[in-house]
Structures are given as structure tokens and as C-alpha cells.
Design an enzyme around this catalytic site. Structure first.
Site, PDB file in Angstrom:
ATOM      1  N   PHE A 136      35.516 -66.366  -4.160  1.00 49.80           N
ATOM      2  CA  PHE A 136      35.261 -65.182  -3.314  1.00 49.80           C
ATOM      3  C   PHE A 136      34.085 -65.487  -2.407  1.00 49.80           C
ATOM      4  O   PHE A 136      33.008 -65.877  -2.871  1.00 49.80           O
ATOM      5  CB  PHE A 136      34.944 -63.947  -4.164  1.00 49.80           C
ATOM      6  CG  PHE A 136      34.694 -62.722  -3.322  1.00 49.80           C
ATOM      7  CD1 PHE A 136      35.743 -61.888  -2.944  1.00 49.80           C
ATOM      8  CD2 PHE A 136      33.413 -62.403  -2.881  1.00 49.80           C
ATOM      9  CE1 PHE A 136      35.512 -60.771  -2.148  1.00 49.80           C
ATOM     10  CE2 PHE A 136      33.181 -61.289  -2.082  1.00 49.80           C
ATOM     11  CZ  PHE A 136      34.233 -60.474  -1.717  1.00 49.80           C
ATOM     12  N   ASP A 221      28.158 -71.686  -2.323  1.00 49.53           N
ATOM     13  CA  ASP A 221      27.965 -70.249  -2.122  1.00 49.53           C
ATOM     14  C   ASP A 221      27.174 -69.722  -3.313  1.00 49.53           C
ATOM     15  O   ASP A 221      27.709 -69.559  -4.409  1.00 49.53           O
ATOM     16  CB  ASP A 221      29.315 -69.539  -1.982  1.00 49.53           C
ATOM     17  CG  ASP A 221      29.151 -68.057  -1.683  1.00 49.53           C
ATOM     18  OD1 ASP A 221      28.049 -67.516  -1.912  1.00 49.53           O
ATOM     19  OD2 ASP A 221      30.136 -67.426  -1.235  1.00 49.53           O
ATOM     20  N   LYS A 250      23.066 -60.993  -1.432  1.00 51.30           N
ATOM     21  CA  LYS A 250      22.854 -60.069  -2.546  1.00 51.30           C
ATOM     22  C   LYS A 250      21.369 -59.809  -2.809  1.00 51.30           C
ATOM     23  O   LYS A 250      20.744 -59.096  -2.065  1.00 51.30           O
ATOM     24  CB  LYS A 250      23.623 -60.566  -3.770  1.00 51.30           C
ATOM     25  CG  LYS A 250      25.150 -60.413  -3.554  1.00 51.30           C
ATOM     26  CD  LYS A 250      25.955 -60.353  -4.821  1.00 51.30           C
ATOM     27  CE  LYS A 250      27.327 -59.755  -4.581  1.00 51.30           C
ATOM     28  NZ  LYS A 250      28.294 -60.663  -3.951  1.00 51.30           N
TER      29      LYS A 250
HETATM   30  C1  LIG Z   1      29.263 -60.749  -2.760  1.00 51.48           C
HETATM   31  C2  LIG Z   1      29.628 -62.123  -2.367  1.00 51.48           C
HETATM   32  C3  LIG Z   1      29.875 -62.465  -1.026  1.00 51.48           C
HETATM   33  C4  LIG Z   1      29.907 -61.447   0.079  1.00 51.48           C
HETATM   34  O1  LIG Z   1      28.715 -60.778   0.241  1.00 51.48           O
HETATM   35  P1  LIG Z   1      28.677 -59.361   1.037  1.00 51.48           P
HETATM   36  O2  LIG Z   1      27.220 -59.070   1.166  1.00 51.48           O
HETATM   37  O3  LIG Z   1      29.428 -58.388   0.201  1.00 51.48           O
HETATM   38  O4  LIG Z   1      29.338 -59.591   2.339  1.00 51.48           O
HETATM   39  C5  LIG Z   1      30.138 -63.785  -0.732  1.00 51.48           C
HETATM   40  N1  LIG Z   1      30.155 -64.726  -1.703  1.00 51.48           N
HETATM   41  C6  LIG Z   1      29.908 -64.441  -2.992  1.00 51.48           C
HETATM   42  C7  LIG Z   1      29.899 -65.530  -4.008  1.00 51.48           C
HETATM   43  C8  LIG Z   1      29.664 -63.121  -3.366  1.00 51.48           C
HETATM   44  O5  LIG Z   1      29.468 -62.827  -4.663  1.00 51.48           O
END
Ligand SMILES: *Cc1c(COP(=O)(O)O)cnc(C)c1O
Length: 391
Positions: A136, A221, A250
Site C-alpha cells: 500500500f 516506503d 504519518k
Molecule cells: C498511509 C500510507 C500511505 C499513504 O499516506 P496518506 O498520508 O494516507 O496519503 C502510503 N504508504 C504507506 C506505507 C502507508 O501506510
């Protein structure tokens, strides 16, 4: 003025986009690891607002930094230099591997992934993207290409760039997809949204080697698994690798919206004008991030997460709860895979005063603030045991 619960929920329901499945709870205040509804009822927060509140709610140093900066200078575009931005670069630089020293600041996780995609394309001159099944990386049209879950992507087919999806922990699958046309390979060292799956260290090292051999950029990520959550400052450190780029978001700014992408200094800069953001690198978010990173350091967040997370995982596994199929995780990033859908368990926990988040249809995700105490974790385990036993 809206005063009653009915008003709040009715007004939201009347006007919300519909994008979110709502839980019937109005949260109006938070302090530490505790959230309060409008009647004053307390809830133990084991979700941190989806992994954001690393320092819990109402952290005094973050609140003070935000208040002071709001009075000093609230906005300053990147066309100008700014003291808070420079301080944040230095603070991030000190946490990241020494090779990594270029940053683009933005306002959310998905924006960090968008920037990573554009920067990778510009720096490599290549177009190919490889990401992982269960991965994700966000919801905007570029980032969405790298997000696995088909129901998120398919309604927008044809609008998003194409990514190839490799099977996690299967190096042969990555080997077949990473070519000399691949710009970037996206990986979460601990897959979060997809169900909390820590990836094997050997696999991550293999991905690192493949990317180096084929000239693709390895993008870690760390939006969810970074900043101390898994027992190291960054989850890729468990595999002792250095990625080419790192995305953050986050909890980066202690709860304020902020994202960042960082890359190896040797890769160079992008040309002026090819990317930008009105709010990117604003002094308010930078001040909040500096305060948050200082507080995480003072807390020794990685060591704390490692120790409390090991205790939590051990405790959850030792209970052999009948409703639980598997317990996975690393540090204070824990997934409890149930034998059934997760929603009724989330509701039952909420009724007992505990808030957690799902990860997929059957996994309960625990992402407590890193200031959580062992007593609070024990409360959460007990609540889960009670719910699992139908008490
Ligand atoms: C939450 C998340 C995102 C996206 O972040 P947003 O601030 O919701 O756009 C991208 N990558 C990972 C691993 C995430 O947990």
C-alpha cells in the site's frame, strides 16, 4: 453551534463524500494514549489515528512548537529559505543512513510517493515501476498505481500508470519483473495496510542486490513502519540495507499533515520547476516535525518499540486465543489475523473502551503510540482475550 452527538453525526452523514465507512463514535479530545468521546468516555487508543500519533495526543512539546511557530511564521514557500526547514533537514539527515541527504517535503504520505515516482523517473530516465502484492502506497492517481488492492485501483483503470506486482518474499518473482527499464521498486519492509507482514531480511537484501544490478531505484516506503515504530528508526535497517529513496509521512510531524521523500545524495537533484507544492516545507509543519523527532529521540523510541513490541507479540501468541489464526509483527506494529472478519471484533473492543484499526478484512492492526506503557498493552491483550472468548 453543534452541541449534541446526534447533530454531529447527522451533519457529517448528510455531507460526507461517502469515501469512509464510519464507526458510530464521535471523538472530541485526546491526551496521551487516551481518546475521549463527547460524553467524556475514555478509550485506549491502539491505532494512533492510523499510525500518526507516535507521541500520543496533546504532546506538550509538539503543541508548544506549533503554537509558537504559528505566531512566528506560519507559511513560507520554498522559493525562500527558512530556518525551521533547514533544521528539519538536519534532523532527518541525522536519523537516516549517511548516504541519504536530499529531500522533497510535502503534505501527506501519498504525496511523498507521488514525488518519489516523479523523482525516480527524472533521475533514471526510465518508466517502469515494480511494487509488491499486498503493498500500500497511497490513493492519488500516481501512488495508486503502486498500491496492490485491486478494489482500490480498478475503478480508475486506464487513468493510473501501470506497475508490475511481484509476490512478497519471492525473489524469483522480483527477478522476473525488474528489468533495465525499471525506474523504481517500491517496498514496505513491514507491509502495513496489506495485513502487517514483516518481509524477510534475506528477501530485502535480494531486492537491494537486484536493483543495484539492474539500475533501478529501491524505494523504501517507511510512511507507516518508519520513525521508530518497528524497533529501529527505519524498518529497512533490520535487513541492514540502504535504499535509494525513503518515503515518510504519518507521524513525521507529530500529527500535523506532512510527508517527505529522501534520496541518496549521489543521485543528484531534479531540475527546478518539474515538481512543487504550495504547502511543502512550510515552517509550521517543519517546527512540529522537529519537535516530534526530538521527542522520539528523547523517548529512545526504537528501543522502546523493540522491547514493548516483543512483549506484546509474546503475550498475544502465548494466549492461543481461539479466534486468532496468527499473530505477526515487528516492534509496536502488530497484526492479529482472525479466523473471521475483523469488524465485529473492532466493535466489541470499542464497546470495551479500546480502539484499534483493521488491515484488510480479517486482520486487527495494533499501532499504539510509542509512549504506550506495558500496563496499557496488557489492558489491550486482556480486552482481546475477553472478546475472543465471547465475554
Ligand atoms: C498511509 C500510507 C500511505 C499513504 O499516506 P496518506 O498520508 O494516507 O496519503 C502510503 N504508504 C504507506 C506505507 C502507508 O501506510
Amino acid at each position: 453551534m453543534l452541541t449534541t452527538t446526534m447533530d454531529v453525526r447527522a451533519v457529517e452523514d448528510q455531507h460526507t463524500s461517502g469515501a469512509y465507512a464510519k464507526r458510530p463514535l464521535t471523538i472530541v479530545r485526546g491526551e496521551g494514549c487516551t481518546l475521549y468521546d463527547e460524553t467524556g468516555r475514555a478509550y485506549l487508543d491502539m491505532g494512533s489515528g492510523i499510525g500518526v500519533a507516535l507521541l500520543g495526543h496533546g504532546h506538550p512539546a509538539v503543541a508548544q512548537a506549533v503554537a509558537e511557530q504559528a505566531q512566528t511564521l506560519i507559511t513560507c514557500p520554498e522559493a525562500f529559505y527558512n530556518d525551521r526547514r533547514a533544521e528539519l533537514y538536519a534532523a532527518l539527515r541525522a536519523l537516516l543512513p549517511a548516504e541519504i541527504g536530499r529531500f522533497f517535503l510535502c503534505n501527506s504520505g501519498t504525496e511523498a510517493v507521488e514525488a518519489a515516482l516523479k523523482v525516480a523517473r527524472l533521475l533514471t530516465g526510465r518508466r517502469g515501476i515494480v511494487s509488491l502484492k499486498r503493498g500500500f502506497h497511497g490513493r492519488t492517481l500516481g501512488a495508486l498505481a503502486t498500491t496492490w488492492n485491486p478494489p482500490y485501483r480498478q475503478p480508475f483503470a486506464g487513468w493510473v500508470p501501470e506497475s508490475a506486482f511481484a509476490s512478497p518474499n519471492d525473489l524469483a518473482s522480483a527477478e522476473a519483473l525488474i528489468t533495465d527499464e525499471t525506474a523504481a521498486v517500491f517496498v514496505e519492509a513491514v507491509q502495513g495496510e496489506g495485513g502487517v507482514y514483516p518481509l524477510d531480511a534475506d528477501y530485502l537484501r535480494g531486492l537491494r542486490r537486484l536493483c543495484t544490478e539492474r539500475g533501478a531505484l529501491l524505494i523504501a516506503d517507511e510512511i507507516q513502519c518508519g520513525l521508530g515504530r518497528t524497533g529501529r528508526w527505519f524498518a529497512f535497517e533490520h535487513a541492514e540495507i540502504v535504499p535509494d529513496m525513503v518515503t515518510l509521512g504519518k507521524g513525521l510531524a507529530g500529527g500535523l499533515p506532512m510527508g517527505a521523500v529522501a534520496w541518496r545524495t549521489e543521485l543528484g537533484q531534479i531540475e527546478s520547476g518539474v515538481h512543487g507544492s504550495t504547502f511543502g516545507g512550510n515552517p509550521l509543519s517543519c517546527a512540529a516535525a522537529i519537535a516530534a523527532l526530538n521527542a522520539l529521540r528523547a523517548l529512545d523510541a526504537p528501543a522502546r518499540s523493540a522491547q514493548l513490541g516483543a512483549w506484546l507479540l509474546g503475550e498475544l501468541r502465548a494466549r492461543h486465543l481461539p479466534a486468532v489464526r496468527e499473530v505477526r509483527g515487528l516492534g509496536l506494529m502488530v497484526g492479529v489475523e482472525l479466523r473471521e472478519r475483523v469488524t465485529p471484533t473492532l466493535q466489541a473492543l470499542q464497546a470495551r473502551g479500546l480502539l484499534a484499526v483493521p488491515a484488510g478484512k480479517t486482520t486487527l492492526r495494533l499501532l499504539p503510540p510509542l509512549i504506550v506503557t506495558q500496563e496499557q498493552l496488557a489492558q489491550a491483550v486482556q480486552a482481546l482475550e475477553d472478546v475472543s472468548n465471547g465475554r
